[in-house]
Design a protein around this motif. Structure first.
Motif, PDB file in Angstrom:
ATOM      1  N   LEU A   4       0.606  -1.297   0.037  1.00 42.53           N
ATOM      2  CA  LEU A   4       0.107  -0.048  -0.028  1.00 42.53           C
ATOM      3  C   LEU A   4       0.872   1.295   0.070  1.00 42.53           C
ATOM      4  O   LEU A   4       0.554   2.260  -0.838  1.00 42.53           O
ATOM      5  CB  LEU A   4      -0.787   0.004   1.103  1.00 42.53           C
ATOM      6  N   GLU A   5       1.913   1.275   0.776  1.00 48.35           N
ATOM      7  CA  GLU A   5       2.818   2.725   0.770  1.00 48.35           C
ATOM      8  C   GLU A   5       3.619   2.620  -0.539  1.00 48.35           C
ATOM      9  O   GLU A   5       3.643   3.877  -0.752  1.00 48.35           O
ATOM     10  CB  GLU A   5       3.836   2.414   1.914  1.00 48.35           C
ATOM     11  N   ARG A   6       3.937   1.634  -1.194  1.00 53.33           N
ATOM     12  CA  ARG A   6       4.413   1.814  -2.545  1.00 53.33           C
ATOM     13  C   ARG A   6       3.481   2.366  -3.625  1.00 53.33           C
ATOM     14  O   ARG A   6       3.713   3.194  -4.269  1.00 53.33           O
ATOM     15  CB  ARG A   6       5.227   0.720  -3.074  1.00 53.33           C
ATOM     16  N   GLN A  36      11.044   3.446  -3.200  1.00 53.37           N
ATOM     17  CA  GLN A  36       9.681   2.708  -3.110  1.00 53.37           C
ATOM     18  C   GLN A  36       9.300   2.431  -4.424  1.00 53.37           C
ATOM     19  O   GLN A  36       8.761   1.240  -4.820  1.00 53.37           O
ATOM     20  CB  GLN A  36       8.910   3.498  -2.377  1.00 53.37           C
ATOM     21  N   MET A  37       9.831   3.136  -5.544  1.00 49.34           N
ATOM     22  CA  MET A  37       9.411   2.900  -6.782  1.00 49.34           C
ATOM     23  C   MET A  37      10.089   1.709  -7.342  1.00 49.34           C
ATOM     24  O   MET A  37       9.517   0.871  -8.161  1.00 49.34           O
ATOM     25  CB  MET A  37       9.598   3.903  -7.447  1.00 49.34           C
ATOM     26  N   SER A  38      11.449   1.402  -6.969  1.00 46.79           N
ATOM     27  CA  SER A  38      12.383   0.456  -7.281  1.00 46.79           C
ATOM     28  C   SER A  38      11.585  -0.784  -6.911  1.00 46.79           C
ATOM     29  O   SER A  38      11.596  -2.005  -7.432  1.00 46.79           O
ATOM     30  CB  SER A  38      13.608   0.647  -7.288  1.00 46.79           C
ATOM     31  N   LYS A  39      11.340  -1.003  -5.694  1.00 42.39           N
ATOM     32  CA  LYS A  39      10.732  -2.304  -4.933  1.00 42.39           C
ATOM     33  C   LYS A  39       9.343  -2.483  -5.512  1.00 42.39           C
ATOM     34  O   LYS A  39       9.214  -3.672  -6.089  1.00 42.39           O
ATOM     35  CB  LYS A  39      10.612  -1.950  -3.697  1.00 42.39           C
ATOM     36  N   LEU A  40       8.584  -1.162  -6.097  1.00 42.10           N
ATOM     37  CA  LEU A  40       7.313  -1.480  -6.861  1.00 42.10           C
ATOM     38  C   LEU A  40       7.611  -2.141  -7.857  1.00 42.10           C
ATOM     39  O   LEU A  40       6.598  -3.182  -8.269  1.00 42.10           O
ATOM     40  CB  LEU A  40       6.503  -0.427  -6.655  1.00 42.10           C
ATOM     41  N   GLU A  41       8.521  -1.738  -8.804  1.00 35.73           N
ATOM     42  CA  GLU A  41       8.640  -2.378  -9.965  1.00 35.73           C
ATOM     43  C   GLU A  41       9.228  -3.666 -10.068  1.00 35.73           C
ATOM     44  O   GLU A  41       8.626  -4.326 -10.877  1.00 35.73           O
ATOM     45  CB  GLU A  41       9.756  -1.413 -10.627  1.00 35.73           C
ATOM     46  N   ARG A  42       9.973  -4.111  -9.109  1.00 38.07           N
ATOM     47  CA  ARG A  42      10.308  -5.615  -8.805  1.00 38.07           C
ATOM     48  C   ARG A  42       8.859  -6.281  -8.475  1.00 38.07           C
ATOM     49  O   ARG A  42       8.968  -7.477  -8.741  1.00 38.07           O
ATOM     50  CB  ARG A  42      11.410  -5.597  -7.827  1.00 38.07           C
ATOM     51  N   GLU A  43       8.165  -5.641  -7.752  1.00 38.64           N
ATOM     52  CA  GLU A  43       6.838  -6.688  -7.150  1.00 38.64           C
ATOM     53  C   GLU A  43       6.078  -6.758  -8.526  1.00 38.64           C
ATOM     54  O   GLU A  43       5.541  -7.796  -8.518  1.00 38.64           O
ATOM     55  CB  GLU A  43       5.959  -5.706  -6.269  1.00 38.64           C
ATOM     56  N   VAL A  44       5.879  -5.933  -9.394  1.00 31.47           N
ATOM     57  CA  VAL A  44       4.883  -6.041 -10.435  1.00 31.47           C
ATOM     58  C   VAL A  44       5.618  -6.529 -11.825  1.00 31.47           C
ATOM     59  O   VAL A  44       5.155  -7.091 -12.773  1.00 31.47           O
ATOM     60  CB  VAL A  44       4.384  -4.811 -10.904  1.00 31.47           C
ATOM     61  N   GLY A  45       6.887  -6.667 -11.847  1.00 30.02           N
ATOM     62  CA  GLY A  45       7.754  -7.238 -12.822  1.00 30.02           C
ATOM     63  C   GLY A  45       7.677  -6.378 -14.074  1.00 30.02           C
ATOM     64  O   GLY A  45       8.031  -6.816 -15.132  1.00 30.02           O
ATOM     65  N   GLN A  46       7.737  -4.969 -14.066  1.00 28.92           N
ATOM     66  CA  GLN A  46       7.332  -4.318 -15.119  1.00 28.92           C
ATOM     67  C   GLN A  46       8.062  -2.748 -14.949  1.00 28.92           C
ATOM     68  O   GLN A  46       7.998  -2.464 -13.560  1.00 28.92           O
ATOM     69  CB  GLN A  46       5.814  -3.868 -15.517  1.00 28.92           C
ATOM     70  N   GLN A  47       8.234  -2.185 -15.907  1.00 31.33           N
ATOM     71  CA  GLN A  47       8.816  -0.802 -15.682  1.00 31.33           C
ATOM     72  C   GLN A  47       7.821   0.135 -15.599  1.00 31.33           C
ATOM     73  O   GLN A  47       6.987   0.345 -16.376  1.00 31.33           O
ATOM     74  CB  GLN A  47       9.640  -0.384 -16.985  1.00 31.33           C
ATOM     75  N   LEU A  48       7.766   1.140 -14.504  1.00 30.23           N
ATOM     76  CA  LEU A  48       6.817   2.036 -14.085  1.00 30.23           C
ATOM     77  C   LEU A  48       7.216   3.212 -14.455  1.00 30.23           C
ATOM     78  O   LEU A  48       6.206   4.298 -14.790  1.00 30.23           O
ATOM     79  CB  LEU A  48       6.451   1.841 -12.668  1.00 30.23           C
ATOM     80  N   LEU A  49       8.464   3.552 -14.285  1.00 28.38           N
ATOM     81  CA  LEU A  49       9.156   4.887 -14.572  1.00 28.38           C
ATOM     82  C   LEU A  49       9.906   4.910 -15.709  1.00 28.38           C
ATOM     83  O   LEU A  49      10.806   3.999 -15.957  1.00 28.38           O
ATOM     84  CB  LEU A  49       9.616   5.669 -13.247  1.00 28.38           C
ATOM     85  N   ALA A  50      10.177   5.963 -16.548  1.00 32.10           N
ATOM     86  CA  ALA A  50      11.265   6.174 -17.563  1.00 32.10           C
ATOM     87  C   ALA A  50      11.746   7.563 -17.635  1.00 32.10           C
ATOM     88  O   ALA A  50      11.033   8.563 -17.034  1.00 32.10           O
ATOM     89  CB  ALA A  50      10.297   5.867 -19.049  1.00 32.10           C
ATOM     90  N   LYS A  51      12.777   7.778 -17.976  1.00 29.02           N
ATOM     91  CA  LYS A  51      13.693   9.078 -18.044  1.00 29.02           C
ATOM     92  C   LYS A  51      13.008   9.915 -19.172  1.00 29.02           C
ATOM     93  O   LYS A  51      12.601   9.689 -19.953  1.00 29.02           O
ATOM     94  CB  LYS A  51      15.229   9.115 -18.383  1.00 29.02           C
ATOM     95  N   ASN A  52      12.907  11.498 -18.383  1.00 30.93           N
ATOM     96  CA  ASN A  52      12.207  12.392 -19.248  1.00 30.93           C
ATOM     97  C   ASN A  52      13.091  13.491 -18.951  1.00 30.93           C
ATOM     98  O   ASN A  52      12.808  14.271 -18.115  1.00 30.93           O
ATOM     99  CB  ASN A  52      11.157  12.368 -18.966  1.00 30.93           C
TER     100      ASN A  52
END
Length: 315
Positions: A4-6, A36-52
């Protein structure tokens, strides 16, 4: 299982649009957001953020999950609200804001009453202009915000907010004691076409209201000075540097050398408090609204009895 926190961190990123904005809204460090975002990406197995550029943006998967996160967090807020209502106790933390004159005119009485009546409630307050207060409530950074609109210029409210009126606040024109109109019982805005105005910062709602109102009367205002605080504006008036609009709420004590004269059109601000509809049943919200209404009532200027409204529509 999604953490939930992620999800809360992802939601903050989607709402604020940057890592630094999310960190500020969540009151954590930027490195904590990234972790937190790195851990969430590992949890879902997908990239959630991209450099902009120098920042980041949400990927398609990130936007999809952020939409779900917003709904999940809203349901969690609703569940917490229902549990608080079932327990019936005013406890926990309450974060609220008000624009400066409301903070000066309402918060001392309202917040001291809340502390005396509900000692288990932790209160955190801040001064914010109405637009920022509304954004804070929408984002979840604040629980309530005291905001305003004007008799001829409503403040647009986003969906999902509830509001309750507090008071109607009359506004006069403040001018130096030696001004040519200082002895009048009432004045018209058209009589100040050649005067320099002391106003709020450009882009602020009250400044936009003044420009709109003067221009609707065929006056192109002469702006001499800008100041966020009413007392700073009145100090400039006392120095003979121009005239300003002076709402009654929070303007006392008046500096010497300043005269206020009512407007013939009886300009008024409508002051009200807003909160999220999914937190509507929280006893702490209800207690704060009651305390603010009591503080407003002691000023002797109650709002028109329009009742509490959700998203601007009468219940």
């Amino acid at each position: 299982m999604l953490n939930l926190e992620r999800l809360r961190t992802l939601d903050a990123l989607a709402r604020h649009g940057s890592v630094s904005g999310a960190a500020e809204g969540l009151h954590i460090t930027t490195s904590a957001v990234s972790q937190q975002m790195s851990k969430l990406e590992r949890e879902v197995g997908q990239q959630l953020l991209a450099k902009n550029g120098r920042g980041v943006r949400l990927t398609d998967a990130g936007r999809l999950l952020a939409e779900h996160a917003a709904r999940i967090l809203s349901q969690v807020e609703l569940a917490q609200s229902d549990l608080e209502a079932h327990r019936g106790q005013v406890v926990g933390e309450l974060r609220l804001s008000a624009f400066p004159t409301a903070a000066r005119g309402l918060f001392p009485a309202a917040l001291s009453a809340l502390r005396a009546e509900h000692p288990a409630l932790r209160i955190r307050s801040s001064e914010l202009e109405p637009e920022r207060g509304i954004r804070g409530v929408v984002r979840g950074d604040l629980d309530l915000a005291v905001v305003l609109d004007w008799y001829n210029k409503p403040m647009p409210l986003p969906d999902g907010l509830v509001k309750a009126p507090l008071l109607d606040d009359p506004a006069d024109v403040a001018m130096p004691a030696g001004h040519r109109l200082a002895g009048r019982d009432e004045v018209d805005l058209t009589e100040f076409a050649e005067d320099e105005w002391i106003t709020w910062a450009e882009g602020e709602f009250c400044h936009e209201w003044l420009m709109f109102t003067l221009r609707s009367k065929g006056i192109e205002p002469i702006i001499g000075h800008r100041a966020a605080e009413t007392h700073t504006q009145l100090g400039l008036v006392a120095a003979g540097l121009g005239v300003c609009i002076a709402p009654l709420l929070g303007r006392h004590p008046m500096p010497s050398g300043v005269v206020t004269v009512p407007l013939r059109q009886r300009a008024r601000r409508h002051v009200y408090v807003v909160w999220r509809a999914d937190a509507d049943r929280r006893p702490s919200i209800r207690a704060a609204v009651e305390a603010l209404r009591a503080a407003a009532g002691r000023l002797g200027r109650p709002s028109r009895p329009t009742g509490t409204t959700a998203c601007g529509s009468p219940r």
